[in-house]
Structure formats: structure tokens, C-alpha cells
Scaffold this motif. Structure first.
Motif, mmCIF file in Angstrom:
data_model
loop_
_atom_site.group_PDB
_atom_site.id
_atom_site.type_symbol
_atom_site.label_atom_id
_atom_site.label_comp_id
_atom_site.label_asym_id
_atom_site.label_seq_id
_atom_site.Cartn_x
_atom_site.Cartn_y
_atom_site.Cartn_z
ATOM 1 N N SER A 10 -9.207 -4.412 -7.524
ATOM 2 C CA SER A 10 -9.489 -5.480 -8.494
ATOM 3 C C SER A 10 -10.548 -6.460 -8.005
ATOM 4 O O SER A 10 -11.169 -7.137 -8.809
ATOM 5 C CB SER A 10 -8.199 -6.231 -8.832
ATOM 6 O OG SER A 10 -7.649 -6.811 -7.672
ATOM 7 N N LYS A 11 -10.744 -6.538 -6.697
ATOM 8 C CA LYS A 11 -11.662 -7.561 -6.147
ATOM 9 C C LYS A 11 -12.376 -7.038 -4.902
ATOM 10 O O LYS A 11 -11.984 -5.996 -4.365
ATOM 11 C CB LYS A 11 -10.855 -8.788 -5.663
ATOM 12 C CG LYS A 11 -10.016 -9.476 -6.678
ATOM 13 C CD LYS A 11 -9.370 -10.729 -6.050
ATOM 14 C CE LYS A 11 -8.320 -11.305 -6.972
ATOM 15 N NZ LYS A 11 -7.001 -10.702 -6.801
ATOM 16 N N ARG A 33 -2.277 -5.601 -8.250
ATOM 17 C CA ARG A 33 -1.402 -6.335 -9.178
ATOM 18 C C ARG A 33 -2.138 -6.670 -10.464
ATOM 19 O O ARG A 33 -1.549 -6.670 -11.530
ATOM 20 C CB ARG A 33 -0.885 -7.630 -8.510
ATOM 21 C CG ARG A 33 0.105 -7.389 -7.399
ATOM 22 C CD ARG A 33 0.300 -8.627 -6.565
ATOM 23 N NE ARG A 33 -0.972 -9.087 -6.011
ATOM 24 C CZ ARG A 33 -1.132 -10.150 -5.258
ATOM 25 N NH1 ARG A 33 -0.084 -10.894 -4.951
ATOM 26 N NH2 ARG A 33 -2.324 -10.479 -4.795
ATOM 27 N N THR A 34 -3.437 -6.978 -10.369
ATOM 28 C CA THR A 34 -4.197 -7.333 -11.571
ATOM 29 C C THR A 34 -5.240 -6.252 -11.858
ATOM 30 O O THR A 34 -5.684 -5.561 -10.938
ATOM 31 C CB THR A 34 -4.927 -8.681 -11.384
ATOM 32 O OG1 THR A 34 -5.754 -8.583 -10.222
ATOM 33 C CG2 THR A 34 -3.962 -9.832 -11.231
ATOM 34 N N ASN A 87 -7.051 0.050 1.015
ATOM 35 C CA ASN A 87 -7.970 -1.083 1.194
ATOM 36 C C ASN A 87 -7.297 -2.449 0.980
ATOM 37 O O ASN A 87 -7.698 -3.430 1.595
ATOM 38 C CB ASN A 87 -9.146 -0.913 0.219
ATOM 39 C CG ASN A 87 -9.892 -2.205 0.006
ATOM 40 O OD1 ASN A 87 -10.661 -2.652 0.854
ATOM 41 N ND2 ASN A 87 -9.647 -2.857 -1.138
ATOM 42 N N TYR A 154 -1.838 -11.172 10.876
ATOM 43 C CA TYR A 154 -2.921 -10.293 10.399
ATOM 44 C C TYR A 154 -3.394 -9.370 11.537
ATOM 45 O O TYR A 154 -3.537 -8.159 11.344
ATOM 46 C CB TYR A 154 -4.073 -11.166 9.895
ATOM 47 C CG TYR A 154 -5.241 -10.404 9.299
ATOM 48 C CD1 TYR A 154 -5.145 -9.794 8.050
ATOM 49 C CD2 TYR A 154 -6.456 -10.304 9.985
ATOM 50 C CE1 TYR A 154 -6.228 -9.105 7.501
ATOM 51 C CE2 TYR A 154 -7.537 -9.627 9.444
ATOM 52 C CZ TYR A 154 -7.420 -9.026 8.202
ATOM 53 O OH TYR A 154 -8.493 -8.340 7.658
ATOM 54 N N THR A 191 -16.118 -12.248 0.395
ATOM 55 C CA THR A 191 -15.116 -11.941 -0.630
ATOM 56 C C THR A 191 -14.118 -13.105 -0.729
ATOM 57 O O THR A 191 -14.195 -14.065 0.035
ATOM 58 C CB THR A 191 -14.316 -10.670 -0.261
ATOM 59 O OG1 THR A 191 -13.592 -10.955 0.936
ATOM 60 C CG2 THR A 191 -15.220 -9.457 -0.056
HETATM 61 N N1 LIG Z 1 -13.416 -10.021 3.798
HETATM 62 C C1 LIG Z 1 -13.529 -9.837 5.113
HETATM 63 O O1 LIG Z 1 -14.300 -10.545 5.793
HETATM 64 C C2 LIG Z 1 -12.754 -8.740 5.790
HETATM 65 C C3 LIG Z 1 -12.981 -8.538 7.169
HETATM 66 C C4 LIG Z 1 -12.299 -7.505 7.802
HETATM 67 C C5 LIG Z 1 -11.414 -6.705 7.096
HETATM 68 N N2 LIG Z 1 -11.211 -6.935 5.773
HETATM 69 C C6 LIG Z 1 -10.276 -6.055 5.061
HETATM 70 O O2 LIG Z 1 -10.929 -5.486 3.936
HETATM 71 C C7 LIG Z 1 -9.947 -5.193 2.905
HETATM 72 C C8 LIG Z 1 -10.431 -5.774 1.584
HETATM 73 O O3 LIG Z 1 -10.527 -7.181 1.742
HETATM 74 P P1 LIG Z 1 -11.352 -8.112 0.725
HETATM 75 O O4 LIG Z 1 -12.130 -9.029 1.562
HETATM 76 O O5 LIG Z 1 -11.990 -7.296 -0.313
HETATM 77 O O6 LIG Z 1 -10.132 -8.962 0.129
HETATM 78 P P2 LIG Z 1 -9.938 -9.684 -1.294
HETATM 79 O O7 LIG Z 1 -11.248 -9.947 -1.938
HETATM 80 O O8 LIG Z 1 -9.013 -10.795 -1.018
HETATM 81 O O9 LIG Z 1 -9.175 -8.540 -2.147
HETATM 82 C C9 LIG Z 1 -7.899 -8.114 -1.756
HETATM 83 C C10 LIG Z 1 -7.420 -7.009 -2.664
HETATM 84 O O10 LIG Z 1 -6.097 -6.644 -2.232
HETATM 85 C C11 LIG Z 1 -5.231 -6.659 -3.359
HETATM 86 N N3 LIG Z 1 -3.888 -7.111 -2.990
HETATM 87 C C12 LIG Z 1 -3.552 -8.192 -2.262
HETATM 88 N N4 LIG Z 1 -2.211 -8.314 -2.227
HETATM 89 C C13 LIG Z 1 -1.700 -7.296 -2.947
HETATM 90 C C14 LIG Z 1 -0.376 -6.901 -3.308
HETATM 91 N N5 LIG Z 1 0.705 -7.581 -2.908
HETATM 92 N N6 LIG Z 1 -0.226 -5.792 -4.065
HETATM 93 C C15 LIG Z 1 -1.301 -5.106 -4.505
HETATM 94 N N7 LIG Z 1 -2.563 -5.422 -4.199
HETATM 95 C C16 LIG Z 1 -2.758 -6.521 -3.438
HETATM 96 C C17 LIG Z 1 -5.862 -7.643 -4.349
HETATM 97 O O11 LIG Z 1 -5.510 -7.283 -5.684
HETATM 98 P P3 LIG Z 1 -4.573 -8.154 -6.671
HETATM 99 O O12 LIG Z 1 -4.723 -9.577 -6.271
HETATM 100 O O13 LIG Z 1 -5.115 -7.823 -8.023
HETATM 101 O O14 LIG Z 1 -3.210 -7.599 -6.450
HETATM 102 C C18 LIG Z 1 -7.348 -7.444 -4.119
HETATM 103 O O15 LIG Z 1 -7.860 -6.426 -4.951
HETATM 104 C C19 LIG Z 1 -8.635 -5.791 3.403
HETATM 105 O O16 LIG Z 1 -7.839 -4.787 3.948
HETATM 106 C C20 LIG Z 1 -9.073 -6.769 4.490
HETATM 107 O O17 LIG Z 1 -8.071 -6.983 5.442
HETATM 108 C C21 LIG Z 1 -11.860 -7.935 5.101
#
Ligand SMILES: NC(=O)c1ccc[n+]([C@@H]2O[C@H](COP(=O)([O-])OP(=O)(O)OC[C@H]3O[C@@H](n4cnc5c(N)ncnc54)[C@H](OP(=O)(O)O)[C@@H]3O)[C@@H](O)[C@H]2O)c1
Length: 252
Positions: A10-11, A33-34, A87, A154, A191
Motif C-alpha cells: 500500500s505504501k 491493511r489498507t 516487505n 526493530y 518513505t
Molecule cells: N524506509 C527505510 O528507510 C527503510 C530502511 C531499511 C529497511 N526498510 C524496510 O523496508 C520495508 C518497507 O518499508 P517502507 O519504508 O516502505 O515502510 P512504510 O512506507 O512505512 O510502509 C510499510 C508497509 O507495511 C505495511 N504494514 C505495516 N504494518 C502492517 C500490518 N500490521 N499488517 C499489514 N501490513 C502492514 C503498511 O501497510 P498498511 O498500513 O496499509 O497495513 C505499508 O504498506 C520494511 O520492511 C522496512 O523495515 C525501510
């Protein structure tokens, strides 16, 4: 036919991975979820097979119900390959140990570690006695191998995900299957997760200023660039099972 499942589509990175897969005309199942309405529209415009399943990945009963249905939908088409992008992730709680609340602590481990374990287990189980190859992509973090003060939960969940990846890959190698399972560390991306990090308190998170500067100095990676590099790797057929890839290895 190939199918992709993207959790957290979703994001952020999940949305960018999904858009990149649409460019490859790949059938995608999104789980979060969304629902992201833009993805639904884009899939219709491009004539790509796309479905969204709503699921809260912190609830094991929902995981079981939703992914049994997802598996049913996908396996009935006897796909040649399934790409499973684990993811979805959460950063919270951001607090030092001694100040952690129980609910977000448990939720973090469930979404970041238990859900990928349960989903991977279900798909490797369903793939037995079929001709379908599974490729599992576990999205991890540099925090899995570098302790960051305020992020103990985390860091621990992502460290667990790396070890799960390495162990499951060894098992598949020993079993002589063609399934691959690897981890991918995407770097610091622009993000919603970074917004959450920047909104944490200095008391809870020692490196807050550094992360605010990442945004101000425009050094955060764009999710579409990261997703492009990841999907290119996945489709290249050169993935080394059990490896933890870092985005810097792919972008240089
Ligand atoms: N952003 C960074 O700098 C960074 C760095 C290293 C690693 N990562 C990793 O990259 C991945 C993606 O991160 P992002 O930055 O894209 O995060 P984000 O923009 O916060 O998106 C998180 C996603 O996870 C879903 N999610 C969260 N809780 C959930 C739940 N209880 N059930 C179902 N879905 C859930 C959300 O969907 P809904 O809210 O619609 O449920 C959303 O689509 C993650 O594993 C993160 O740990 C990110």
C-alpha cells in the motif's frame, strides 16, 4: 505464468515494487491493511492481473486465513514461479529498553519476523508435489547487523529475519529444491517509515538529528530506484540463495 505477492504494497517500497512488477506485466497480489487505489487503477490501465487482500500481519489467525486463500488462488493456475516479497514492516516502538510498551513491542516482532516466517512456511509447504518454484525476498535492514540505540526491537526482529533467511535457504539447498530465499537491505529510503523515525523524541532516539539531516540534505534513496534494482535482481535469475544483499551492492 509467474505470480508475485507483495506484503505492504500500500505504501513506500512495497508500492514501488508493485509498480515495477506491473511494468513487467506480472500478476500481483497485494497484502496490507489498507488498499492503494492508485495501484488498482494502474493495473486496470495496464491490463495486469492484480488483487488486493486486506490482512493485519500482526494477527496470526488473519495470516493463516488470508494466505490460505491467496495460495488457493495462485496454485490453481499452476504457476511456474511465485515471487514472495515479505516487505511489510514497522519501526515502532522507538524507545530505550526499560521504556518499551508491550503492545507495539509484540506487534513489531509479529509483523517483521513472525509473519514472514509463517507465510514462507505456508508457501514452501504448498509448493511440495507441484512444479512451482518459490523465490522468497525478505526485506531486512542494516539495523539487523548494526545496533541502533532506541531501535532494539526493530534491530532484533530484522536480525531474526536474516537468520531465518539463511537457515531456510540452507534447508532448501540440502533438500535439493529450486526454491530460493534471500534477504534484501534497501538502505535509508524516503518513505512513511522515515517520517515516523523523524517524529520520534530525542530522549528515545539518540540519532534523531542525523535522520532529520538525511531528509534535509536530500540523501534519502527514492523507493522507485530501490525497487527497480531489487526487481532487476529477482528477475535476473542470478540470485544467490541465503545471501543478504544490500542496495549499495546493486546500485554501484
Ligand atoms: N524506509 C527505510 O528507510 C527503510 C530502511 C531499511 C529497511 N526498510 C524496510 O523496508 C520495508 C518497507 O518499508 P517502507 O519504508 O516502505 O515502510 P512504510 O512506507 O512505512 O510502509 C510499510 C508497509 O507495511 C505495511 N504494514 C505495516 N504494518 C502492517 C500490518 N500490521 N499488517 C499489514 N501490513 C502492514 C503498511 O501497510 P498498511 O498500513 O496499509 O497495513 C505499508 O504498506 C520494511 O520492511 C522496512 O523495515 C525501510
Amino acid at each position: 505464468m509467474k505470480y508475485a505477492i507483495v506484503t505492504g504494497a500500500s505504501k513506500g517500497l512495497g508500492e514501488a515494487i508493485t509498480k515495477r512488477l506491473f511494468e513487467e506485466q506480472m500478476a500481483v497480489i497485494s497484502v496490507s491493511r489498507t488498499e492503494n487505489e492508485e495501484l488498482k487503477k494502474l493495473a486496470a490501465e495496464k491490463g495486469v492481473n492484480y488483487r488486493h487482500f486486506s490482512c493485519n500481519l500482526s494477527l496470526d489467525k488473519e495470516i493463516q486465513e488470508v494466505f490460505m486463500e491467496v495460495a488457493h488462488v495462485i496454485f490453481k493456475g499452476e504457476p511456474e514461479e511465485i515471487l514472495l516479497f515479505n516487505n511489510a514492516g514497522v519501526i515502532e516502538p522507538i524507545h530505550t529498553v526499560g521504556s518499551l510498551d508491550q503492545t507495539p513491542t509484540i506487534r513489531n516482532i509479529k509483523v517483521n519476523l513472525i509473519a514472514p516466517i509463517l507465510i514462507t512456511n505456508l508457501f514452501l509447504n504448498k509448493a511440495q508435489h507441484t512444479n512451482t518454484t518459490i523465490q522468497v525476498i525478505n526485506v531486512t535492514s542494516g539495523a539487523a547487523v548494526h545496533p541502533i540505540e532506541g531501535w532494539s526491537v526493530y534491530c532484533s526482529s530484522k536480525a531474526g529475519l536474516n537468520m531465518f533467511t539463511q537457515t531456510a535457504a540452507l534447508e532448501q539447498w540440502e533438500l535439493g529444491t529450486n526454491h530460493k530465499i534471500f534477504a534484501f537491505s534497501p538502505g535509508v529510503m524516503d518513505t512513511k517509515m522515515q517520517e515516523t523515525i523523524r517524529s520520534s523524541s530525542q530522549d528515545a532516539f539518540k540519532d534523531l538529528e542525523k535522520f532529520i539531516e538525511f531528509k534535509e540534505k536530500n540523501v534519502l534513496l527514492k523507493a522507485d530506484v530501490v525497487a527497480g534494482a531489487l526487481v532487476d535482481l529477482v528477475l535476473s535469475g542470478t540470485v544467490e540463495s541465503g545471501k543478504v544483499y544490500h542496495i549499495n551492492d546493486l546500485l554501484k
